[in-house]
Design an enzyme around this catalytic site. Structure first.
Site, PDB file in Angstrom:
ATOM      1  N   ARG A 131       0.844  -1.206   0.000  1.00 47.29           N
ATOM      2  CA  ARG A 131       0.000   0.000   0.000  1.00 47.29           C
ATOM      3  C   ARG A 131       0.871   1.244   0.000  1.00 47.29           C
ATOM      4  O   ARG A 131       0.525   2.263  -0.616  1.00 47.29           O
ATOM      5  CB  ARG A 131      -0.907  -0.003   1.239  1.00 47.29           C
ATOM      6  N   HIS A 189      -5.287  -3.608   4.641  1.00 50.92           N
ATOM      7  CA  HIS A 189      -5.157  -2.527   3.675  1.00 50.92           C
ATOM      8  C   HIS A 189      -3.700  -2.180   3.438  1.00 50.92           C
ATOM      9  O   HIS A 189      -3.302  -1.845   2.319  1.00 50.92           O
ATOM     10  CB  HIS A 189      -5.936  -1.295   4.147  1.00 50.92           C
ATOM     11  N   CYS A 190      -2.891  -2.289   4.483  1.00 54.71           N
ATOM     12  CA  CYS A 190      -1.471  -1.952   4.366  1.00 54.71           C
ATOM     13  C   CYS A 190      -0.735  -2.870   3.401  1.00 54.71           C
ATOM     14  O   CYS A 190       0.244  -2.462   2.778  1.00 54.71           O
ATOM     15  CB  CYS A 190      -0.801  -2.039   5.728  1.00 54.71           C
ATOM     16  N   MET A 191      -1.170  -4.114   3.267  1.00 58.72           N
ATOM     17  CA  MET A 191      -0.432  -5.109   2.495  1.00 58.72           C
ATOM     18  C   MET A 191      -0.943  -5.262   1.073  1.00 58.72           C
ATOM     19  O   MET A 191      -0.383  -6.046   0.306  1.00 58.72           O
ATOM     20  CB  MET A 191      -0.497  -6.465   3.185  1.00 58.72           C
TER      21      MET A 191
END
Length: 381
Positions: free
Chosen positions: A115, A370-372
């Site tokens: 992300r 969401h970060c990945m």
């Protein structure tokens, strides 16, 4: 910092760039996450230092995530080398993933938070013009590991590798006050509705801790968002959640779930570490307007109880969900509020299945779903 009203960028101009060749001038925009995807990009976990004492279980969490994603879209997986690809493929097969829905790329990375290190994709609803090669493009922001870690050079190369592989139009955004200086921006620090409005935080972009772009001010960022993302309306929130080592990424706080609807986390326990900051963010959102000067619909999500490991409070938040073509993947933490969060999100995404993914171990790496992930939009017809 005192809150300011969202500012209109429609008539602002950049004094430095030939605007005919910049994304917004060429008709490009950053799409909303719920728009159709061609694929989701992830990087397979390999850095044991990101999950000390827990790394062995992390590939299994990734396999479960890929299983859900591969049912509705292609999954592009970046691996370190052939041996890493072989290990990942074996685990995915054991998890029931159809490997024909997966494509591997042997490119070295420092970490796996695509992300932030990956590109931000752009699309245009009109026929491409001004020399553009297609209706998709991407932005290759400079990445410096959240102005915190020294090892980020492999991650900083990821967007250009993807652009070459996809043969896609690419831009390297530069600062409005120094055209030779690339802008540092992480995808987790912004969220858009796809029609002109953007959410971000003062803590991440304007604060002095882990300062990404020294010297850039509020107006500079608004000009950058307008020039490179096609944004005409910026909504500034205040501070992020406790435990967030990015210092204020908005994808742990508030997210657009439709053009006119924002969901935001709130803390019900008065006196808890996040109580005041999240209440202030809620107040700002209730006073905010969209790009057409209309009030936003604001929906609230609970916060889980603090997730603590090895004496550290981790950035556990239900707002760190990921919207895929047919499913919304939601981080859950074996908490009584898990069910509440899933039911709220299910009501907001009636056309998608809402699936909880246990992230109590994943968040030890200071990131979640969401970060990945990074969505690649489908080529417009």
């Amino acid at each position: 910092m005192s809150p300011q009203k969202p500012s209109s960028l429609k008539n602002r101009k950049s004094p430095f760039f030939p605007r005919d060749f910049l994304p917004a001038a060429a008709g490009y925009r950053m799409p909303a996450e719920w728009e159709n995807h061609a694929a989701t990009w992830i990087a397979w976990p390999h850095n044991r230092n990101d999950w000390p004492g827990k790394f062995s279980c992390i590939p299994h969490v990734y396999a479960e995530i890929v299983r859900w994603l591969a049912a509705s879209e292609r999954v592009e997986i970046v691996v370190q080398n052939q041996a890493a690809e072989n290990r990942a493929a074996r685990l995915l097969e054991r998890a029931g993933v159809t490997l024909s829905a997966v494509r591997f790329h042997q490119w070295p990375t420092d970490r796996v938070w695509t992300r932030d290190s990956g590109p931000i994709f752009l699309t245009t609803d009109a026929l491409p013009r001004l020399g553009a090669t297609g209706r998709l493009g991407l932005l290759d922001w400079k990445f410096n590991a959240w102005a915190k870690y020294d090892n980020f050079r492999n991650d900083d190369r990821l967007p250009s590798r993807i652009a070459r592989f996809l043969k896609m139009e690419a831009w390297r955004p530069v600062s409005p006050d120094a055209p030779g200086r690339p802008v540092v921006l992480e995808g987790g620090s912004i969220d858009v509705n796809g029609t002109g409005s953007l959410l971000t935080t003062e803590e991440c972009l304007l604060g002095s801790t882990q300062q990404r772009n020294p010297g850039l001010k509020r107006g500079d960022y608004e000009l950058i968002f307008g020039t490179w993302l096609g944004v005409t309306n910026v909504i500034w929130l205040g501070n992020g959640i406790q435990g967030d080592d990015t210092h204020g990424h908005v994808d742990d706080l508030a997210r657009f779930v439709s053009r006119d609807t924002v969901i935001t986390v709130v803390e019900s326990r008065r006196g808890a570490a996040n109580f005041d900051a999240l209440r202030e963010n809620l107040r700002r959102l209730r006073n905010a307007k969209d790009e057409n000067s209309r009030k936003l619909r604001v929906v609230t999500l609970p916060m889980p109880r603090p997730v603590v490991f090895d004496g550290l409070v981790l950035p556990a938040s239900y707002a760190n969900f990921y919207i895929a073509n047919k499913v919304v993947l939601v981080p859950v933490f074996n908490d009584p509020s898990d069910r509440v969060a899933l039911e709220i999100l299910a009501g907001l995404f009636p056309g998608r299945e809402v699936a909880g993914i246990y992230c109590g171990d994943l968040v030890w790496g200071f990131g979640a779903l969401h970060c990945m992930t990074q969505a690649q939009p489908r080529q417009p017809l």
